[in-house]
Write a protein that holds these residues in place. Sequence first.
Motif, PDB file in Angstrom:
ATOM      1  N   ARG A 241     -32.120 -69.557 -16.114  1.00 16.70           N
ATOM      2  CA  ARG A 241     -31.663 -69.733 -14.740  1.00 16.70           C
ATOM      3  C   ARG A 241     -30.751 -70.948 -14.629  1.00 16.70           C
ATOM      4  O   ARG A 241     -29.740 -70.927 -13.919  1.00 16.70           O
ATOM      5  CB  ARG A 241     -32.869 -69.905 -13.811  1.00 16.70           C
ATOM      6  CG  ARG A 241     -32.457 -70.125 -12.349  1.00 16.70           C
ATOM      7  CD  ARG A 241     -33.656 -70.422 -11.455  1.00 16.70           C
ATOM      8  NE  ARG A 241     -33.217 -70.666 -10.095  1.00 16.70           N
ATOM      9  CZ  ARG A 241     -32.745 -71.830  -9.674  1.00 16.70           C
ATOM     10  NH1 ARG A 241     -32.613 -72.840 -10.520  1.00 16.70           N
ATOM     11  NH2 ARG A 241     -32.362 -71.989  -8.416  1.00 16.70           N
TER      12      ARG A 241
ATOM     13  N   ASP B 238     -31.477 -73.036  -4.412  1.00 13.24           N
ATOM     14  CA  ASP B 238     -32.719 -72.413  -3.955  1.00 13.24           C
ATOM     15  C   ASP B 238     -32.849 -70.955  -4.397  1.00 13.24           C
ATOM     16  O   ASP B 238     -33.839 -70.299  -4.063  1.00 13.24           O
ATOM     17  CB  ASP B 238     -32.804 -72.479  -2.419  1.00 13.24           C
ATOM     18  CG  ASP B 238     -32.885 -73.912  -1.905  1.00 13.24           C
ATOM     19  OD1 ASP B 238     -33.460 -74.757  -2.628  1.00 13.24           O
ATOM     20  OD2 ASP B 238     -32.376 -74.188  -0.805  1.00 13.24           O
ATOM     21  N   LEU B 239     -31.883 -70.449  -5.140  1.00 13.42           N
ATOM     22  CA  LEU B 239     -31.924 -69.046  -5.543  1.00 13.42           C
ATOM     23  C   LEU B 239     -32.833 -68.835  -6.746  1.00 13.42           C
ATOM     24  O   LEU B 239     -32.934 -69.699  -7.622  1.00 13.42           O
ATOM     25  CB  LEU B 239     -30.514 -68.559  -5.891  1.00 13.42           C
ATOM     26  CG  LEU B 239     -29.446 -68.597  -4.790  1.00 13.42           C
ATOM     27  CD1 LEU B 239     -28.131 -68.062  -5.328  1.00 13.42           C
ATOM     28  CD2 LEU B 239     -29.882 -67.812  -3.560  1.00 13.42           C
ATOM     29  N   ASP B 240     -33.470 -67.655  -6.810  1.00 20.03           N
ATOM     30  CA  ASP B 240     -34.222 -67.324  -8.019  1.00 20.03           C
ATOM     31  C   ASP B 240     -33.266 -66.689  -9.027  1.00 20.03           C
ATOM     32  O   ASP B 240     -32.073 -66.502  -8.753  1.00 20.03           O
ATOM     33  CB  ASP B 240     -35.396 -66.391  -7.704  1.00 20.03           C
ATOM     34  CG  ASP B 240     -34.969 -65.056  -7.098  1.00 20.03           C
ATOM     35  OD1 ASP B 240     -33.855 -64.566  -7.422  1.00 20.03           O
ATOM     36  OD2 ASP B 240     -35.747 -64.487  -6.318  1.00 20.03           O
ATOM     37  N   GLU B 241     -33.768 -66.339 -10.202  1.00 24.36           N
ATOM     38  CA  GLU B 241     -32.903 -65.877 -11.284  1.00 24.36           C
ATOM     39  C   GLU B 241     -32.145 -64.609 -10.920  1.00 24.36           C
ATOM     40  O   GLU B 241     -30.942 -64.487 -11.175  1.00 24.36           O
ATOM     41  CB  GLU B 241     -33.742 -65.636 -12.541  1.00 24.36           C
ATOM     42  CG  GLU B 241     -32.913 -65.215 -13.746  1.00 24.36           C
ATOM     43  CD  GLU B 241     -33.759 -65.124 -15.008  1.00 24.36           C
ATOM     44  OE1 GLU B 241     -33.501 -64.203 -15.805  1.00 24.36           O
ATOM     45  OE2 GLU B 241     -34.664 -65.952 -15.190  1.00 24.36           O
ATOM     46  N   GLN B 242     -32.823 -63.642 -10.301  1.00 23.59           N
ATOM     47  CA  GLN B 242     -32.168 -62.386  -9.956  1.00 23.59           C
ATOM     48  C   GLN B 242     -31.078 -62.609  -8.914  1.00 23.59           C
ATOM     49  O   GLN B 242     -29.981 -62.034  -9.007  1.00 23.59           O
ATOM     50  CB  GLN B 242     -33.196 -61.376  -9.425  1.00 23.59           C
ATOM     51  CG  GLN B 242     -32.618 -59.988  -9.146  1.00 23.59           C
ATOM     52  CD  GLN B 242     -31.976 -59.370 -10.371  1.00 23.59           C
ATOM     53  OE1 GLN B 242     -32.496 -59.461 -11.477  1.00 23.59           O
ATOM     54  NE2 GLN B 242     -30.823 -58.728 -10.187  1.00 23.59           N
ATOM     55  N   GLU B 243     -31.357 -63.441  -7.926  1.00 22.34           N
ATOM     56  CA  GLU B 243     -30.355 -63.741  -6.902  1.00 22.34           C
ATOM     57  C   GLU B 243     -29.148 -64.442  -7.521  1.00 22.34           C
ATOM     58  O   GLU B 243     -28.005 -64.201  -7.118  1.00 22.34           O
ATOM     59  CB  GLU B 243     -30.981 -64.604  -5.810  1.00 22.34           C
ATOM     60  CG  GLU B 243     -31.995 -63.867  -4.944  1.00 22.34           C
ATOM     61  CD  GLU B 243     -32.755 -64.794  -4.014  1.00 22.34           C
ATOM     62  OE1 GLU B 243     -33.105 -64.364  -2.907  1.00 22.34           O
ATOM     63  OE2 GLU B 243     -32.999 -65.972  -4.403  1.00 22.34           O
ATOM     64  N   CYS B 244     -29.402 -65.306  -8.499  1.00 20.63           N
ATOM     65  CA  CYS B 244     -28.314 -65.998  -9.183  1.00 20.63           C
ATOM     66  C   CYS B 244     -27.408 -65.017  -9.915  1.00 20.63           C
ATOM     67  O   CYS B 244     -26.183 -65.132  -9.886  1.00 20.63           O
ATOM     68  CB  CYS B 244     -28.869 -67.023 -10.171  1.00 20.63           C
ATOM     69  SG  CYS B 244     -29.434 -68.564  -9.428  1.00 20.63           S
TER      70      CYS B 244
END
Length: 302
Positions: free
Chosen positions: A4, A220-226
């Motif tokens: 991430r 503040d994003l998680d891995e998938q959102e990134c």
Amino acid sequence: MIQRKSIVLYITGLIVVLGLVWFGAYHFFFHDVESDSSVQELLESHTAEETDSTRALDCVVLLGIDTEEGNAGRSDAILLASIDRENNQIHLCSVARDSRVEIEGYGQRKLNAAYAYGGGELTVQTLNENFGLQLASYVAVNFSGMADIVDQLGGVDVELSEGELSYLGSAGQGLSAGTSVRLNGKQAVAYSRIRYLDNDDVRTSRQREVLEGLLNQVRDLDEQECLVLMDQLLEQCTTNLSQAQLTALLAQLTPKDTIIRQYAIPSNQTAAEGQTIDGAWYYVYDTRKAGKEIRSFLEIEG
């Protein structure tokens, strides 16, 4: 699996490039932003095994394109960026889009028309042939996609005055002035483009506020959102650089006590004249003479 942290730093670098081209106000944006050495070090580690030619690009053309999907669009912002790693400097030279130049196959036209006729490749060729340069690399950024990116991040919070609200027009419907107002993508773009309300310092502070908000949202994003956001950012960029070269460029543009020098063509030395020719307004000047100014400022060979 991509870490991430690696995705976040890549997104950060892409946003830096977007801001650099979109606003042409790099030093204003980073004036009060604390450098993140961990991001810089990680970016550099990704390019440590690359060749010198990949790691240290002499000069790259940065183009801002404002167009809807399906249209070629003209380049609204034309920047030449050279990176002096030894002295930790970035030299930015903007070239007026209304400059009258010779475009191969199309005759005398505005410089920004080269992108509509032949994309980044023809734009680079036109700069080389008219200004006596030897440029090769370009990154083009589509401004129209910025609204979607802001929406993907859930909007950005800004301090909105009554005067600014009045300049948003229809985009400001439903908003009220306040110290922390959440703007959607369309509203954020309109807010960033307010030109005639005050002065350039205040305008660039609005642009900086939006970009800082984007960077804060990324953290503040998680891995998938990134991953989703990274795909969106890359969709807004067209380049002839490889992924390794683009990563190297991002490393070079990541701020770390970097000195920013700026120059604009035409300059006071260029002796440009504004002329209306066949119903179109142009900057008319000696592009070869201007090319000498560009080479001297960017410290590149012709």
